[in-house]
Structure formats: structure tokens, C-alpha cells
Design a protein around this motif. Sequence first.
Motif, mmCIF file in Angstrom:
data_model
loop_
_atom_site.group_PDB
_atom_site.id
_atom_site.type_symbol
_atom_site.label_atom_id
_atom_site.label_comp_id
_atom_site.label_asym_id
_atom_site.label_seq_id
_atom_site.Cartn_x
_atom_site.Cartn_y
_atom_site.Cartn_z
ATOM 1 N N HIS A 149 -5.169 -11.384 19.509
ATOM 2 C CA HIS A 149 -4.071 -10.780 20.263
ATOM 3 C C HIS A 149 -3.974 -11.336 21.678
ATOM 4 O O HIS A 149 -2.907 -11.349 22.267
ATOM 5 N N PHE A 184 0.872 -1.173 0.000
ATOM 6 C CA PHE A 184 0.000 0.000 0.000
ATOM 7 C C PHE A 184 0.911 1.225 0.000
ATOM 8 O O PHE A 184 1.675 1.411 0.949
ATOM 9 N N ALA A 189 2.702 -4.564 2.810
ATOM 10 C CA ALA A 189 1.833 -4.947 3.924
ATOM 11 C C ALA A 189 1.886 -6.452 4.149
ATOM 12 O O ALA A 189 1.726 -6.933 5.267
ATOM 13 N N GLU A 208 -10.105 -11.080 15.289
ATOM 14 C CA GLU A 208 -10.172 -10.611 16.681
ATOM 15 C C GLU A 208 -11.548 -10.749 17.328
ATOM 16 O O GLU A 208 -12.157 -9.763 17.746
ATOM 17 N N PRO A 228 2.277 -8.586 15.867
ATOM 18 C CA PRO A 228 2.068 -7.208 16.350
ATOM 19 C C PRO A 228 1.152 -6.406 15.430
ATOM 20 O O PRO A 228 0.895 -6.826 14.298
ATOM 21 N N ASN A 229 0.701 -5.257 15.890
ATOM 22 C CA ASN A 229 -0.141 -4.383 15.067
ATOM 23 C C ASN A 229 0.568 -4.066 13.755
ATOM 24 O O ASN A 229 1.770 -3.831 13.727
ATOM 25 N N GLY A 230 -0.206 -4.090 12.685
ATOM 26 C CA GLY A 230 0.350 -3.758 11.374
ATOM 27 C C GLY A 230 1.129 -4.881 10.720
ATOM 28 O O GLY A 230 1.792 -4.692 9.703
ATOM 29 N N ALA A 231 1.062 -6.096 11.287
ATOM 30 C CA ALA A 231 1.840 -7.218 10.754
ATOM 31 C C ALA A 231 1.278 -7.756 9.440
ATOM 32 O O ALA A 231 1.940 -8.544 8.756
ATOM 33 N N GLY A 232 0.051 -7.371 9.096
ATOM 34 C CA GLY A 232 -0.530 -7.846 7.842
ATOM 35 C C GLY A 232 -1.590 -8.916 8.026
ATOM 36 O O GLY A 232 -2.053 -9.524 7.053
ATOM 37 N N LYS A 233 -2.011 -9.147 9.268
ATOM 38 C CA LYS A 233 -2.957 -10.228 9.557
ATOM 39 C C LYS A 233 -4.304 -9.991 8.878
ATOM 40 O O LYS A 233 -4.836 -10.866 8.185
ATOM 41 N N SER A 234 -4.875 -8.805 9.115
ATOM 42 C CA SER A 234 -6.186 -8.525 8.506
ATOM 43 C C SER A 234 -6.076 -8.446 6.985
ATOM 44 O O SER A 234 -6.977 -8.891 6.271
ATOM 45 N N THR A 235 -4.969 -7.911 6.512
ATOM 46 C CA THR A 235 -4.744 -7.837 5.066
ATOM 47 C C THR A 235 -4.779 -9.237 4.452
ATOM 48 O O THR A 235 -5.340 -9.441 3.367
HETATM 49 N N1 LIG Z 1 -6.420 -0.374 2.671
HETATM 50 C C1 LIG Z 1 -5.213 -0.018 3.099
HETATM 51 N N2 LIG Z 1 -4.606 1.086 2.599
HETATM 52 C C2 LIG Z 1 -3.376 1.452 3.019
HETATM 53 N N3 LIG Z 1 -2.668 0.779 3.920
HETATM 54 C C3 LIG Z 1 -3.221 -0.322 4.464
HETATM 55 C C4 LIG Z 1 -4.519 -0.774 4.081
HETATM 56 N N4 LIG Z 1 -4.801 -1.905 4.797
HETATM 57 C C5 LIG Z 1 -3.731 -2.116 5.572
HETATM 58 N N5 LIG Z 1 -2.773 -1.191 5.376
HETATM 59 C C6 LIG Z 1 -1.445 -1.170 6.000
HETATM 60 O O1 LIG Z 1 -0.904 -2.467 5.851
HETATM 61 C C7 LIG Z 1 -0.204 -2.876 7.028
HETATM 62 C C8 LIG Z 1 -0.820 -4.154 7.568
HETATM 63 O O2 LIG Z 1 -2.099 -3.829 8.126
HETATM 64 P P1 LIG Z 1 -3.087 -4.908 8.729
HETATM 65 O O3 LIG Z 1 -4.340 -4.195 9.034
HETATM 66 O O4 LIG Z 1 -3.173 -6.070 7.821
HETATM 67 O O5 LIG Z 1 -2.333 -5.319 10.059
HETATM 68 P P2 LIG Z 1 -2.840 -6.238 11.260
HETATM 69 O O6 LIG Z 1 -1.791 -7.272 11.468
HETATM 70 O O7 LIG Z 1 -4.227 -6.699 11.008
HETATM 71 O O8 LIG Z 1 -2.779 -5.209 12.483
HETATM 72 P P3 LIG Z 1 -3.758 -5.089 13.786
HETATM 73 O O9 LIG Z 1 -3.248 -6.090 14.766
HETATM 74 O O10 LIG Z 1 -3.483 -3.687 14.239
HETATM 75 O O11 LIG Z 1 -5.163 -5.311 13.357
HETATM 76 C C9 LIG Z 1 -0.258 -1.699 7.974
HETATM 77 O O12 LIG Z 1 0.920 -0.960 7.817
HETATM 78 C C10 LIG Z 1 -1.473 -0.927 7.503
HETATM 79 O O13 LIG Z 1 -1.340 0.439 7.800
#
Ligand SMILES: Nc1ncnc2c1ncn2[C@@H]1O[C@H](COP(=O)(O)OP(=O)(O)OP(=O)(O)O)[C@@H](O)[C@H]1O
Length: 251
Positions: free
Chosen positions: A200, A12, A17, A169, A36-43
Motif C-alpha cells: 500500500h 464469497f 472477490a 504487505e 484499495p482495500n478489498g480489491a482482491g489482492k490477498s485473495t
Molecule cells: N475467506 C473469505 N471469506 C469471505 N470473504 C472473503 C474471504 N477472503 C476475502 N474475502 C472478501 O473478498 C474481497 C477481497 O478481499 P482481499 O482480502 O483479497 O482484499 P485485499 O485487496 O487483500 O484488501 P486489503 O488491502 O484490505 O488487504 C473482500 O470483499 C473480502 O471481504
Amino acid sequence: MLLSVNNLAVSFGGVQALSLSHFSLQPQELRVIIGPNGAGKSTFLDIICGRTKPDTGEVYFNDRAIMGMTEVSIARLGIGRKFQQPSVFPGLTVYDNLLLAAKMKKDILSSLFFKPSQLLKARIHEVAEKIGLTKVLSSIAGALSHGQKQWLEIGIVVLQDPKLLLIDEPAAGMSDEETYKTGELLLELSNNHGIIVIEHDMKFVQQIARERVTVLERGKLLVEGSFNDIRNDQRVIDCYLGRNNTQLENL
Ligand SMILES: Nc1ncnc2c1ncn2[C@@H]1O[C@H](COP(=O)(O)OP(=O)(O)OP(=O)(O)O)[C@@H](O)[C@H]1O
Ligand SMILES: [Mg+2]
């Protein structure tokens, strides 16, 4: 293999990501993903369910390539996603929310008209029992506790009969007791569905991680193993240090 993923990558705005060379899940496996937060899990879940298009990579569901399919088609194939944002209709009863979900599976238009068959009713009661909401079937969904709303969300996804459930989550904001009940629910559901759970809360992870845990960090696979393996892995401990450290301290 129920799900298998190769060379998945998405950036992104120039920031990577997710960059996952391989991931696979057996039918009826319950996999927990932490990191950790931002690791890419939800992505990762966003890509599997067709919400986010990766830059490269392949996703196979029951050996069928699903990359590039729409979210709706992927859902129809049997991948159900429970999001963090609520999707229940707060003004409808619990029963009607479940009824709508069950009918949605067939056809959205006809759902407004057709009379629920005995079979459908039985299925709704069966799911209500599983999610622990039998006693509140006639309550307005908006009046449920936070935990009950989350279980209703899970029930709504389960009524679509997915072969794979993606759950982000589920225990966020829940009391200890609600969290424990959610864990038991997921363990029971894993008898019938493959499940990927992002979580988490380490106490919750310990409760449900009977199989493998996948740890992501900065979009990459850090380590995969049993709960005890990852709990004692120095790389896992390090990746939480100085960041979102509250979870590991729970144990
Ligand atoms: N639609 C998007 N546009 C821009 N950046 C994004 C988008 N979705 C995710 N990101 C970025 O991609 C990275 C991974 O985000 P993601 O939400 O997958 O993390 P996560 O592991 O689910 O974190 P959390 O534990 O905080 O939910 C982060 O740096 C986030 O800012
Ligand atoms: Mg997330």
C-alpha cells in the motif's frame, strides 16, 4: 513464463472477490500489486498458493497446471508465501528459526535429529547476511524489532528456495528506515526469485517497482504498467479517492 493465470474467478457469499482474465510473471520479475482495500489482492495470492479454491480458472507454474493441488504440494514445487501473521517461533533463536526452516525443506521429522551440515550452516549464514540479521543470530526471535521479525519471516521463506515468492504487505507497521531496507532486500532477492509483492505504501512501491505494477480494483484488473504510468493514471487516482486514500497522498 514463471506464472500464468487465466480466467480466475472466486466469489464469497455471492460477492465476486476476484475476476482476473489474465496475469503472467517472468522468472526473476518483481511485480508489485496495488489496489484499495478489498480489491482482491490477498485473495489472488491465496489462490496461487492453494489456500483458496477458485470457482473457475487456471494457474500455471512453469507451464504446469497447479490448480487443485494442496498448499503443501504447491510449496514443494517452489512457491513460497510470506503471510502477514508471524510464523516464527518466538522462543527460539534467530539461528534456530532459520535452521528449522532450512531443514523443513528436506523432511520435517528428520529435522529434529540430524546434525546441520557445513553446507546448510553456510546457507543459513548467507541468508542471515541478506536479511541483515547476522549480528542477532543468537538472539531470541521474540525479542527482535518488528522489522527484524518481518525480515526473519522472509528469510524463512527464502530458505525453502522458492522460485516464486509471494509477499503480502511486507512494510506494514515498519519505520521509514525499515521500509527502505525491506525494499532493498526485495530488489536483491529478485535476482534469484520471481516475486509478487502486495503493498500500500506508495513510496515503497516507487522504490521497488522497477518493472510492472498491477492495479486491482473490486477484484478486476484496472491497469498494468510502469510506476509512472500508474501513478499518473486518472483511473488509479479515482479508485483510491474517497476510500483508502492515505497511500497515494504519500507522494
Ligand atoms: N475467506 C473469505 N471469506 C469471505 N470473504 C472473503 C474471504 N477472503 C476475502 N474475502 C472478501 O473478498 C474481497 C477481497 O478481499 P482481499 O482480502 O483479497 O482484499 P485485499 O485487496 O487483500 O484488501 P486489503 O488491502 O484490505 O488487504 C473482500 O470483499 C473480502 O471481504
Ligand atoms: Mg490483503
